[in-house]
Design an enzyme around this catalytic site. Structure first.
Site, short mmCIF file in Angstrom:
data_model
loop_
_atom_site.label_atom_id
_atom_site.label_comp_id
_atom_site.label_asym_id
_atom_site.label_seq_id
_atom_site.Cartn_x
_atom_site.Cartn_y
_atom_site.Cartn_z
N LYS A 191 70.51 22.96 73.67
CA LYS A 191 70.89 23.41 75.01
C LYS A 191 71.44 22.23 75.78
O LYS A 191 70.84 21.15 75.81
CB LYS A 191 69.65 23.98 75.70
CG LYS A 191 69.89 24.69 77.01
CD LYS A 191 68.58 25.27 77.53
CE LYS A 191 68.78 25.99 78.86
NZ LYS A 191 67.49 26.52 79.37
N HIS A 230 72.17 22.26 79.11
CA HIS A 230 71.88 22.34 80.55
C HIS A 230 70.39 22.55 80.72
O HIS A 230 69.65 22.70 79.75
CB HIS A 230 72.68 23.48 81.20
CG HIS A 230 72.35 24.83 80.63
ND1 HIS A 230 72.88 25.28 79.44
CD2 HIS A 230 71.54 25.82 81.07
CE1 HIS A 230 72.43 26.49 79.18
NE2 HIS A 230 71.60 26.83 80.15
#
Length: 224
Positions: free
Chosen positions: A114, A116
């Site tokens: 991921k 963010h």
């Protein structure tokens, strides 16, 4: 409303019976990736009821509680590989607390990192500097498990051991099984809740003679 059966204690026979009734374990003819024609097939993806998942989780928890007792350590970190391992590890953490009073820390990985929010490809417990127990369903060639080991190593963790649901006890590239090869290469314990011998014992008591003969022949032909 039906009263759920007690699943706090794991037995291989109960698990095999439940797996058969939920099509997790099937008998027939199945072509494996190795090209071998197996008289049985185990699909952990069909452990899709509260009852089946609870029984499996209690098996993992029982094995882990024994490890904690032997090590005399209060700390336990468990890890499930995406995707199947995620519900396994979450349910096992609950079973450890409810049945054994062990407050295990647990986590899992994402297939894709991921970029963010919290970022990264690991979710849950911080594994840095920890010795982690990994839960999985079946080890076929050990490739996927070695990828998990690399992920944990990159995060600063080591593998304390591995527990799988089923050990087929089949020879790999040499006279050892994939589990034996993995245990030797990683120098960690690798154990299973159920193996092919347990299934053969179950079939001998409850199954058809023809099915028993096929299982025994397969074990003699490919087993370690």
């Amino acid at each position: 409303m039906a009263v759920p059966p007690s699943t706090s204690t794991f037995s291989s026979s109960d698990f095999i019976q439940l797996a058969l009734s939920n099509d997790v374990l099937k008998f027939g003819e199945y072509v494996l990736k190795s090209g071998r024609i197996s008289p049985y097939f185990f699909n952990a993806g069909l452990l899709a009821t509260g009852e089946t998942l609870s029984l499996l989780a209690n098996g993992y928890a029982q094995a882990l509680a024994e490890q904690v007792k032997e090590s005399q350590s209060d700390e336990l970190v468990i890890f499930g590989a995406a995707y199947k391992g995620i519900p396994f590890v979450a349910a096992t953490a609950q079973a450890l607390w409810n049945n054994h009073g062990i407050n295990a820390r647990w986590g899992y990985n994402r297939k894709e990192a991921k970029d963010h929010g919290e970022g990264g490809n690991l979710v849950g417990a911080d594994v840095s500097g920890k010795a982690v127990w990994v839960l999985d369903d079946v080890i076929t060639a050990g490739t996927a498990m070695r990828e998990v080991v690399e992920i944990l190593s990159a995060a600063g963790a080591t593998v304390a051991g591995i527990i799988v649901a089923l050990d087929r006890k089949e020879r790999g590239q040499n006279e050892q099984s994939a589990i034996q090869e993995l245990a030797q290469s990683l120098q960690v314990p690798v154990q299973a809740l159920v193996d092919i011998d347990d299934i053969i014992d179950y079939v001998a008591k409850h199954g058809e003679p023809s099915q028993l003969a096929k299982m025994r022949h397969y074990r003699e032909q490919y087993g370690v």
